[in-house]
Design a protein around this motif. Sequence first.
Motif, mmCIF file in Angstrom:
data_model
loop_
_atom_site.group_PDB
_atom_site.id
_atom_site.type_symbol
_atom_site.label_atom_id
_atom_site.label_comp_id
_atom_site.label_asym_id
_atom_site.label_seq_id
_atom_site.Cartn_x
_atom_site.Cartn_y
_atom_site.Cartn_z
ATOM 1 N N ALA A 225 0.196 31.927 23.442
ATOM 2 C CA ALA A 225 -0.481 32.933 24.455
ATOM 3 C C ALA A 225 -0.152 32.395 26.021
ATOM 4 O O ALA A 225 -0.343 32.863 26.952
ATOM 5 N N ALA A 226 0.214 31.046 26.069
ATOM 6 C CA ALA A 226 0.399 30.429 27.477
ATOM 7 C C ALA A 226 1.661 30.583 27.836
ATOM 8 O O ALA A 226 2.782 30.765 26.863
ATOM 9 N N GLU A 227 2.033 30.991 29.055
ATOM 10 C CA GLU A 227 3.283 31.102 29.760
ATOM 11 C C GLU A 227 3.988 30.072 30.329
ATOM 12 O O GLU A 227 3.057 29.316 31.180
ATOM 13 N N PHE A 228 4.948 29.564 30.295
ATOM 14 C CA PHE A 228 5.633 28.233 30.715
ATOM 15 C C PHE A 228 6.535 28.511 31.718
ATOM 16 O O PHE A 228 7.480 29.619 31.350
ATOM 17 N N VAL A 229 6.523 27.988 32.725
ATOM 18 C CA VAL A 229 7.518 28.217 33.972
ATOM 19 C C VAL A 229 8.134 26.713 34.276
ATOM 20 O O VAL A 229 7.485 25.754 34.611
ATOM 21 N N TYR B 227 10.695 25.822 37.367
ATOM 22 C CA TYR B 227 10.945 26.204 38.618
ATOM 23 C C TYR B 227 12.383 26.058 38.639
ATOM 24 O O TYR B 227 12.741 24.525 38.574
ATOM 25 N N PRO B 228 13.257 26.876 39.514
ATOM 26 C CA PRO B 228 14.588 26.362 39.434
ATOM 27 C C PRO B 228 14.923 25.355 40.430
ATOM 28 O O PRO B 228 14.307 25.081 41.425
ATOM 29 N N ARG B 229 15.838 24.475 40.142
ATOM 30 C CA ARG B 229 16.334 23.314 40.992
ATOM 31 C C ARG B 229 15.570 22.525 41.356
ATOM 32 O O ARG B 229 15.276 21.842 42.595
ATOM 33 N N SER B 230 14.472 22.239 40.513
ATOM 34 C CA SER B 230 13.226 21.378 40.746
ATOM 35 C C SER B 230 12.815 20.571 39.530
ATOM 36 O O SER B 230 13.213 21.409 38.250
ATOM 37 N N ARG B 231 12.087 19.624 39.488
ATOM 38 C CA ARG B 231 11.459 19.181 38.350
ATOM 39 C C ARG B 231 9.821 19.543 38.725
ATOM 40 O O ARG B 231 8.982 18.931 38.523
ATOM 41 N N ASP B 232 9.658 20.962 38.881
ATOM 42 C CA ASP B 232 8.387 21.566 38.972
ATOM 43 C C ASP B 232 8.102 22.380 37.743
ATOM 44 O O ASP B 232 9.010 23.253 37.401
ATOM 45 N N TYR B 233 6.829 22.417 37.220
ATOM 46 C CA TYR B 233 6.492 23.162 36.145
ATOM 47 C C TYR B 233 5.139 23.968 36.311
ATOM 48 O O TYR B 233 4.218 23.307 37.000
ATOM 49 N N ALA B 234 4.943 24.781 35.475
ATOM 50 C CA ALA B 234 3.747 25.364 35.509
ATOM 51 C C ALA B 234 3.338 26.040 34.124
ATOM 52 O O ALA B 234 4.238 26.313 33.382
ATOM 53 N N LEU B 235 1.956 26.271 33.798
ATOM 54 C CA LEU B 235 1.443 26.813 32.456
ATOM 55 C C LEU B 235 0.196 27.511 32.918
ATOM 56 O O LEU B 235 -0.655 27.193 33.536
ATOM 57 N N ASP B 236 0.527 28.611 32.732
ATOM 58 C CA ASP B 236 -0.464 29.959 32.716
ATOM 59 C C ASP B 236 -1.216 30.012 31.301
ATOM 60 O O ASP B 236 -0.537 30.422 30.418
ATOM 61 N N PHE B 237 -2.499 29.979 31.409
ATOM 62 C CA PHE B 237 -3.388 30.272 30.086
ATOM 63 C C PHE B 237 -4.804 30.983 30.722
ATOM 64 O O PHE B 237 -5.037 30.615 31.901
ATOM 65 N N THR B 238 -5.419 31.149 29.748
ATOM 66 C CA THR B 238 -6.702 31.880 29.929
ATOM 67 C C THR B 238 -7.667 31.101 28.909
ATOM 68 O O THR B 238 -7.477 30.719 27.863
ATOM 69 N N VAL B 239 -8.926 30.468 29.584
ATOM 70 C CA VAL B 239 -10.018 30.109 28.648
ATOM 71 C C VAL B 239 -11.147 30.926 29.143
ATOM 72 O O VAL B 239 -11.666 30.990 30.207
ATOM 73 N N GLY B 240 -11.849 31.595 28.046
ATOM 74 C CA GLY B 240 -12.917 32.260 28.132
ATOM 75 C C GLY B 240 -12.436 33.523 29.523
ATOM 76 O O GLY B 240 -11.631 34.246 29.441
ATOM 77 N N GLU B 241 -13.420 33.553 30.454
ATOM 78 C CA GLU B 241 -13.074 34.490 31.470
ATOM 79 C C GLU B 241 -12.529 33.882 32.693
ATOM 80 O O GLU B 241 -12.252 34.575 33.554
ATOM 81 N N TYR B 242 -12.006 32.713 32.777
ATOM 82 C CA TYR B 242 -11.060 31.968 33.538
ATOM 83 C C TYR B 242 -9.667 31.901 33.187
ATOM 84 O O TYR B 242 -8.992 31.506 32.306
ATOM 85 N N HIS B 243 -8.866 32.362 34.211
ATOM 86 C CA HIS B 243 -7.344 32.222 34.321
ATOM 87 C C HIS B 243 -6.911 30.953 34.771
ATOM 88 O O HIS B 243 -7.368 30.531 36.034
ATOM 89 N N HIS B 244 -6.229 29.992 34.428
ATOM 90 C CA HIS B 244 -5.592 28.696 34.807
ATOM 91 C C HIS B 244 -4.365 29.018 34.882
ATOM 92 O O HIS B 244 -3.301 29.285 34.293
#
Length: 109
Positions: free
Chosen positions: A35-39, A41-58
């Motif tokens: 259920a989590a989305e992994f990103v 980022y192109p041409r870098s070593r930067d990353y993101a993870l999007d997920f929801t816990v209860g009513e909060y989106h992180h």
Amino acid sequence: MRGLIFQTAYRLNVNKTKFYKLAKDRYPEIGPMKAAEFVKYPRSRDYALDFTVGEYHHHLFLSVVGGKARLGDDCSTYNDDGERVSRWECHALTLDELRAFDMVEEVGA
């Protein structure tokens, strides 16, 4: 040679599984990894993870700034009026924390 100091260089080595385990350690209530989305980022070593816990989106953002690993969390929810409310927190991660989740690798000299 006297006086030379050698420092080991590291770089981030992150994938969805490793990042999810780090997030799970900080947010035990996180849903399943699929259920989590992994990103990556192109041409870098930067990353993101999007997920929801209860009513909060992180939106966790992992990057290296000034030689230090930083984990940012853009946490948002909606108030009673339906308006988006968010806060940003940023934490430095130690090399030991990154090693615990196998998120760094040594760079050869």
